[in-house]
Design a protein around this motif. Structure first.
Motif, PDB file in Angstrom:
ATOM      1  N   PRO A   1       0.954   1.351   7.573  1.00 46.16           N
ATOM      2  CA  PRO A   1       0.016   0.797   6.584  1.00 46.16           C
ATOM      3  C   PRO A   1       0.402   1.083   5.140  1.00 46.16           C
ATOM      4  O   PRO A   1       0.336   0.190   4.282  1.00 46.16           O
ATOM      5  CB  PRO A   1      -1.314   1.468   6.963  1.00 46.16           C
ATOM      6  CG  PRO A   1      -1.194   1.721   8.427  1.00 46.16           C
ATOM      7  CD  PRO A   1       0.245   2.079   8.650  1.00 46.16           C
ATOM      8  N   GLU A   2       0.843   2.314   4.855  1.00 44.10           N
ATOM      9  CA  GLU A   2       1.160   2.670   3.471  1.00 44.10           C
ATOM     10  C   GLU A   2       2.402   1.966   2.945  1.00 44.10           C
ATOM     11  O   GLU A   2       2.682   1.992   1.733  1.00 44.10           O
ATOM     12  CB  GLU A   2       1.331   4.186   3.338  1.00 44.10           C
ATOM     13  CG  GLU A   2       2.443   4.767   4.192  1.00 44.10           C
ATOM     14  CD  GLU A   2       1.983   5.147   5.594  1.00 44.10           C
ATOM     15  OE1 GLU A   2       2.716   5.880   6.270  1.00 44.10           O
ATOM     16  OE2 GLU A   2       0.865   4.698   6.004  1.00 44.10           O
ATOM     17  N   GLU A   3       3.163   1.322   3.826  1.00 44.82           N
ATOM     18  CA  GLU A   3       4.384   0.639   3.402  1.00 44.82           C
ATOM     19  C   GLU A   3       4.146  -0.812   2.985  1.00 44.82           C
ATOM     20  O   GLU A   3       5.050  -1.463   2.458  1.00 44.82           O
ATOM     21  CB  GLU A   3       5.417   0.673   4.530  1.00 44.82           C
ATOM     22  CG  GLU A   3       5.875   2.074   4.891  1.00 44.82           C
ATOM     23  CD  GLU A   3       6.775   2.096   6.122  1.00 44.82           C
ATOM     24  OE1 GLU A   3       7.632   2.998   6.183  1.00 44.82           O
ATOM     25  OE2 GLU A   3       6.617   1.223   6.994  1.00 44.82           O
ATOM     26  N   LEU A   4       2.952  -1.317   3.209  1.00 49.84           N
ATOM     27  CA  LEU A   4       2.705  -2.733   2.936  1.00 49.84           C
ATOM     28  C   LEU A   4       2.778  -3.060   1.448  1.00 49.84           C
ATOM     29  O   LEU A   4       3.210  -4.141   1.060  1.00 49.84           O
ATOM     30  CB  LEU A   4       1.336  -3.143   3.487  1.00 49.84           C
ATOM     31  CG  LEU A   4       1.145  -3.023   5.001  1.00 49.84           C
ATOM     32  CD1 LEU A   4      -0.182  -3.657   5.407  1.00 49.84           C
ATOM     33  CD2 LEU A   4       2.283  -3.664   5.765  1.00 49.84           C
TER      34      LEU A   4
ATOM     35  N   VAL B   1      -4.378  -2.276   2.524  1.00 45.45           N
ATOM     36  CA  VAL B   1      -4.191  -3.425   1.627  1.00 45.45           C
ATOM     37  C   VAL B   1      -5.296  -3.456   0.583  1.00 45.45           C
ATOM     38  O   VAL B   1      -5.042  -3.648  -0.621  1.00 45.45           O
ATOM     39  CB  VAL B   1      -4.150  -4.743   2.432  1.00 45.45           C
ATOM     40  CG1 VAL B   1      -4.249  -5.939   1.489  1.00 45.45           C
ATOM     41  CG2 VAL B   1      -2.884  -4.822   3.258  1.00 45.45           C
ATOM     42  N   GLU B   2      -6.531  -3.285   1.005  1.00 50.33           N
ATOM     43  CA  GLU B   2      -7.647  -3.355   0.067  1.00 50.33           C
ATOM     44  C   GLU B   2      -7.601  -2.214  -0.957  1.00 50.33           C
ATOM     45  O   GLU B   2      -7.924  -2.416  -2.134  1.00 50.33           O
ATOM     46  CB  GLU B   2      -8.959  -3.356   0.858  1.00 50.33           C
ATOM     47  CG  GLU B   2      -9.135  -4.648   1.667  1.00 50.33           C
ATOM     48  CD  GLU B   2     -10.412  -4.682   2.475  1.00 50.33           C
ATOM     49  OE1 GLU B   2     -11.007  -3.604   2.686  1.00 50.33           O
ATOM     50  OE2 GLU B   2     -10.800  -5.786   2.899  1.00 50.33           O
ATOM     51  N   ALA B   3      -7.195  -1.039  -0.501  1.00 50.12           N
ATOM     52  CA  ALA B   3      -7.072   0.083  -1.442  1.00 50.12           C
ATOM     53  C   ALA B   3      -5.957  -0.168  -2.449  1.00 50.12           C
ATOM     54  O   ALA B   3      -6.094   0.126  -3.651  1.00 50.12           O
ATOM     55  CB  ALA B   3      -6.812   1.374  -0.664  1.00 50.12           C
ATOM     56  N   ASP B   4      -4.829  -0.716  -1.980  1.00 52.13           N
ATOM     57  CA  ASP B   4      -3.710  -0.993  -2.876  1.00 52.13           C
ATOM     58  C   ASP B   4      -4.076  -2.048  -3.917  1.00 52.13           C
ATOM     59  O   ASP B   4      -3.693  -1.950  -5.087  1.00 52.13           O
ATOM     60  CB  ASP B   4      -2.498  -1.467  -2.061  1.00 52.13           C
ATOM     61  CG  ASP B   4      -1.910  -0.366  -1.189  1.00 52.13           C
ATOM     62  OD1 ASP B   4      -2.174   0.829  -1.484  1.00 52.13           O
ATOM     63  OD2 ASP B   4      -1.207  -0.687  -0.220  1.00 52.13           O
ATOM     64  N   VAL B   5      -4.826  -3.066  -3.499  1.00 51.03           N
ATOM     65  CA  VAL B   5      -5.260  -4.105  -4.443  1.00 51.03           C
ATOM     66  C   VAL B   5      -6.217  -3.506  -5.466  1.00 51.03           C
ATOM     67  O   VAL B   5      -6.100  -3.748  -6.671  1.00 51.03           O
ATOM     68  CB  VAL B   5      -5.920  -5.270  -3.679  1.00 51.03           C
ATOM     69  CG1 VAL B   5      -6.573  -6.241  -4.664  1.00 51.03           C
ATOM     70  CG2 VAL B   5      -4.896  -6.002  -2.824  1.00 51.03           C
ATOM     71  N   LYS B   6      -7.155  -2.707  -4.993  1.00 55.70           N
ATOM     72  CA  LYS B   6      -8.137  -2.100  -5.892  1.00 55.70           C
ATOM     73  C   LYS B   6      -7.479  -1.188  -6.912  1.00 55.70           C
ATOM     74  O   LYS B   6      -7.878  -1.149  -8.088  1.00 55.70           O
ATOM     75  CB  LYS B   6      -9.164  -1.320  -5.073  1.00 55.70           C
ATOM     76  CG  LYS B   6     -10.281  -0.719  -5.906  1.00 55.70           C
ATOM     77  CD  LYS B   6     -11.306  -0.007  -5.019  1.00 55.70           C
ATOM     78  CE  LYS B   6     -12.415   0.603  -5.863  1.00 55.70           C
ATOM     79  NZ  LYS B   6     -13.419   1.301  -5.004  1.00 55.70           N
ATOM     80  N   ASP B   7      -6.445  -0.462  -6.490  1.00 53.97           N
ATOM     81  CA  ASP B   7      -5.754   0.472  -7.381  1.00 53.97           C
ATOM     82  C   ASP B   7      -4.697  -0.207  -8.243  1.00 53.97           C
ATOM     83  O   ASP B   7      -4.002   0.463  -9.018  1.00 53.97           O
ATOM     84  CB  ASP B   7      -5.095   1.583  -6.559  1.00 53.97           C
ATOM     85  CG  ASP B   7      -6.123   2.455  -5.834  1.00 53.97           C
ATOM     86  OD1 ASP B   7      -7.289   2.438  -6.244  1.00 53.97           O
ATOM     87  OD2 ASP B   7      -5.745   3.130  -4.854  1.00 53.97           O
ATOM     88  N   GLY B   8      -4.525  -1.505  -8.109  1.00 60.70           N
ATOM     89  CA  GLY B   8      -3.534  -2.218  -8.892  1.00 60.70           C
ATOM     90  C   GLY B   8      -2.114  -2.029  -8.410  1.00 60.70           C
ATOM     91  O   GLY B   8      -1.160  -2.356  -9.119  1.00 60.70           O
ATOM     92  N   LYS B   9      -1.935  -1.523  -7.185  1.00 56.91           N
ATOM     93  CA  LYS B   9      -0.592  -1.291  -6.644  1.00 56.91           C
ATOM     94  C   LYS B   9      -0.059  -2.516  -5.906  1.00 56.91           C
ATOM     95  O   LYS B   9       1.109  -2.551  -5.518  1.00 56.91           O
ATOM     96  CB  LYS B   9      -0.614  -0.083  -5.689  1.00 56.91           C
ATOM     97  CG  LYS B   9      -1.017   1.220  -6.351  1.00 56.91           C
ATOM     98  CD  LYS B   9      -1.112   2.340  -5.330  1.00 56.91           C
ATOM     99  CE  LYS B   9      -1.550   3.647  -5.989  1.00 56.91           C
ATOM    100  NZ  LYS B   9      -1.684   4.744  -4.976  1.00 56.91           N
TER     101      LYS B   9
END
Length: 838
Positions: free
Chosen positions: A575-578, A603-611
């Motif tokens: 998951p963390e590699e997406l 995915v949702e956390a990465d989008v929220k954090d701007g990553k």
């Protein structure tokens, strides 16, 4: 094309006019379905039966159009007096050939609180009886000459046909009142020439209004009376027009079997005719002649007398609900419309008119973010084209850079009142813009910009889009073919202030935008299974999708075989590699139930954090099928909501077939006896992990029942349909395919022909649903094919139980094909791109 906005009548033929009347829509009917508990939906036996039934019917409407469309049209209909909703003219041929379809459509309307006023003719029936009586019909200038014998037969025929329609409605549980006289007052048209033929000069509305007050549909004949009581014959089309003139309904509907008017040169159905703009030119067309020309002229004469909000619709009975409750409509809409104007010089514009539109419809102006004067001042430095209509209900502003003609034009604003949207004026303006500009970009900032034109409206008109996850805005475009040029044009265009609605970004950076040009990248997580294999094959032949990642723990490091667009190797993504796979536009999660959640959360956390930029996620498991924040991905029932969605729950294979089997009959279900689904699947449905259910030796000469109660698909179908069902799954020795035998108890007596016609009308135009005529579908005929086949349509001798048989391939339409449909809709491609259509 808007359907309620298609205010009037759609079936211009001497066969039928829909003369609807009243609309009493309760507030409870318009509640979002999410606020209705499952218990309430199931509680058909309680005192809330009527409300529950209305909500069930309303939910069914959500499957032919978006919730916003349906509720918008229901509110619109409820805004007028009952007798001013619609007038429907039904020809005698419809009463003979399409009685059950007509009754089903009228019942459907009544179930959502509408009271159409129906006026019928009986021409073919009269001709048969006259022939039997040895009376040869006589006509003069298209008018039936009526002597005493003809009138005697006419009265009997009208009474019989009226009672036939009333009885059929009552059998369906819809109250109806026969009104065979006392409505139309007439003089002799020309007694010497035509005999007992009337010329209507007055309409008595009391009988109609009394019927509606009593909760019954008024069913009228076209017989008239003189003041001293002499019965006179009147052409039903003329009577319907007189009725509409007095009642001034929103819609006047002519039902015809062709479902509209067709262009004689192209053979295509004409969706909309705007008389103010098109009438003179249309009559000059060589194919507009005879009956077609007469009908168009009659419509113009009628609409010229009515408010501009009225319209005429020419449509078949089976498509009535789609015409009334969806933007796209179904038949041909005829309306007066409004003249459209284009201005290239701001000094020639009525500034007060523009100010009124901006102050009423522009979110930025209404919020005080920018003043009208400030906005108009800023436009002076650009090349501007302004589009509006005669009454000032729509405004579109297009600008271009005078220093660089190669840059695409920018749609700064497109604003429309609700009335304009309902009457398709916004679409007319849009068509004018498309003719003037080969390439265009525009921005929808957020939900505040979607007051009357929602996001799906923009997606349907764009070739592609860019999303900005930081503020939720979306940049749309058409006519830009090169991907890099699209990004440069969209990111770099717009005003420096960046405050005006529908202006584009001035940000120099591109990060955070997910390109929606003509090529998209897809990553597949869980590629080892049978569904993953089929999905890879479909993407391999897709014109717009590229597979960039195939993830499988067991196959990691091995080359992907059978994919020819590029050389890929299986990976084992965590998951963390997406977030590192920024080139991926959509992830398909082909994982077992309960496994995909960590990927979604990441995915949702990465989008929220701007990553990471926003991604489309299509989940093939059952994890999110009951989550209201995800879109349920059964396109045939929900494509409006899927379009542009980013979280899509792909339905189960059995659940797809079961819903396809039951949904057309949802309004007719016996509330006290739920449907039962007997399902048999090939053993590929049991996955690749070894078990007795996918062991060919164990299955040989065998049929294995399993999960006999409480199966996940039983819950899924019950949840989506809003009514409980029973489901009994089995595994058979064949590899792929599903056969469903569905037992459906009915609330009313119906025939096999009734059932077949309902399914044919419901699935008309669906490319991946085939309704069989007089046969049952077989598994072997569907294995390896992408469509659903529905047939059987047997009805018990008592007429209260139907049996429907549905077949589909569990790996294709039950999984991979459906996933591609959802990807296409979410990424703004043609829904069927990459799917072999037979």
């Amino acid at each position: 094309m808007l359907s309620i906005a298609r205010q009037a009548t759609k079936g211009l033929s001497s066969k039928t006019i829909l003369s609807a009347s009243a609309v009493h829509v309760k507030a409870g009917l318009l509640r979002p379905l999410g606020s209705v508990s499952a218990q309430k939906i199931r509680n058909y036996g309680s005192a809330n039966n009527a409300a529950a039934e209305k909500e069930t019917i309303t939910k069914l409407l959500y499957n032919i159009g978006s919730r916003k469309e349906v509720e918008q049209y229901l509110r619109h209909f409820s805004s007028v007096e009952s007798q001013k909703f619609a007038v429907i003219k039904v020809g005698g041929a419809v009463l003979t050939d399409e009685l059950e379809t007509l009754v089903s459509a009228l019942t459907f309307l009544n179930r959502v609180g509408l009271y159409p006023i129906v006026l019928h003719g009986a021409g073919p029936q009269m001709n048969r009886l006259l022939e039997d009586a040895g009376v040869e019909p006589q006509y003069e200038e298209g008018i039936r000459i009526t002597d005493a014998k003809t009138l005697e037969i006419a009265r009997k025929v009208f009474a019989a046909e009226n009672l036939k329609l009333v009885d059929a409605l009552e059998r369906h549980g819809t109250r109806a009142r026969p009104i065979t006289g006392g409505v139309f007052v007439a003089d002799y048209l020309d007694k010497e020439k035509y005999g007992l033929v009337g010329n209507i000069y007055s309409v008595n509305k009391e009988a109609i209004e009394s019927s509606i007050r009593a909760g019954a549909l008024p069913i009228l004949t076209s017989l008239a009376e003189t003041p001293d009581g002499q019965i006179l014959n009147v052409n039903a089309d003329i009577a319907a027009a007189e009725l509409a003139t007095v009642l001034e309904p929103l819609k006047i509907i002519f039902l015809n079997e062709k479902n509209g008017i067709y262009n004689g040169d192209t053979g295509k159905r004409i969706e909309t005719i705007n008389l103010d703009e098109e009438y003179e030119d249309l009559l000059k067309e060589p194919w507009v002649r005879y009956g077609t020309k007469l009908k168009i002229r009659e419509c113009k004469e009628l609409l010229d007398k009515l408010p501009r909000s009225s319209s005429v619709a020419i449509i078949s009975a089976g498509h009535l609900h789609k015409e009334l409750f969806t933007d796209s409509g179904a038949g041909t809409l005829i309306r007066r419309g409004h003249k459209l104007f284009k201005f290239d010089d701001l000094s020639k514009i009525d500034s007060d008119k523009i100010r009124r539109i901006l102050e009423a419809e522009d979110p930025a102006v209404k919020s005080g973010e920018v003043s009208v004067a400030q906005y108009l001042r800023d436009l002076k430095d650009k090349n501007v084209s302004l589009y509006t209509d005669e009454p000032g209900q729509v405004l579109a502003i297009v600008t271009s850079d005078p220093s660089d003609p190669s840059k695409p034009a920018v749609l700064e604003k497109i604003l429309a009142s609700k009335t304009a949207v309902l009457n398709n004026v916004a679409d007319n303006i849009w068509n004018s813009i498309r003719k003037d500009y080969d390439a265009l970009t525009w921005r929808v900032r957020s939900k505040v910009d979607e007051d009357t034109l929602d996001r799906s409206w923009h997606f349907e008109r764009a070739d592609g889009s860019l999303r900005n996850p930081e503020d939720g805005s979306t940049m749309f475009f058409y006519g830009i073919r090169d991907s890099d040029k699209a990004k440069q044009s969209l990111v770099g265009a717009g005003s420096k202030g960046g405050k005006r609605s529908f202006s584009t970004f001035s940000r120099p950076q591109r990060r955070g935008y997910a390109s929606s040009t003509r090529q998209k990248n897809v990553g597949l997580i869980g590629a080892r299974g049978y569904t993953g294999r089929e999905l890879i094959n479909l993407i391999n032949q897709h014109p717009n999708l590229n597979l960039t990642h195939v993830s499988s723990r067991e196959l990691e490091g091995k080359p992907l075989e059978g994919y020819t667009k590029s050389n890929l190797t299986y990976v084992n993504l965590k998951p963390e590699e997406l977030k590192a796979q920024e080139e991926v536009d959509a992830w398909v999660l082909a994982l077992p139930n309960g496994v995909c959640t960590p990927f979604v959360h990441q995915v949702e956390a990465d989008v929220k954090d701007g990553k990471s930029s926003e991604k489309v996620l299509v989940d093939l498991s059952a994890d999110y099928r009951f989550d209201p924040t995800w879109t349920y991905g059964l396109p045939e029932f929900n494509r409006k909501n899927i379009s542009g969605a980013t979280r899509i729950a792909n339905p189960g294979c059995y659940a797809t077939g079961a819903q396809m089997s039951i949904r057309p009959l949802l309004p007719f279900l016996d509330k006290n006896a739920p449907p039962t689904v007997f399902g048999v699947s090939g053993y590929s449905g049991a996955g690749t992990k070894p078990s007795p259910k996918n062991d060919p030796e164990f299955l040989r000469d065998n049929l294995i029942p399993y999960s006999l109660t409480g199966h996940i698909h039983e819950k899924e179908v019950s949840y989506q349909l809003g009514t409980p069902i029973g489901f009994i799954p089995h595994v058979a020795p064949f590899f792929q395919g599903i056969s469903l035998t569905v037992n459906i108890p009915l609330a009313k007596t119906m025939t096999s022909r009734d059932i077949k016609s309902i399914y044919s009308a419901f699935y008309q135009g669906e490319k991946l649903v085939k309704v069989l005529e007089n046969e049952e579908p077989y598994v072997r005929d569907n294995a390896g094919r992408h469509f659903v086949r529905v047939g059987g349509f047997a009805v018990h001798a008592e007429g209260r139980r139907a049996v429907v048989i549905t077949n589909l391939d569990n790996l294709l339409k039950g999984a991979a094909t459906q996933a591609v449909q959802n990807l296409n809709l979410a990424l703004n491609f043609d829904e069927y791109a990459g799917i072999p259509i037979e």
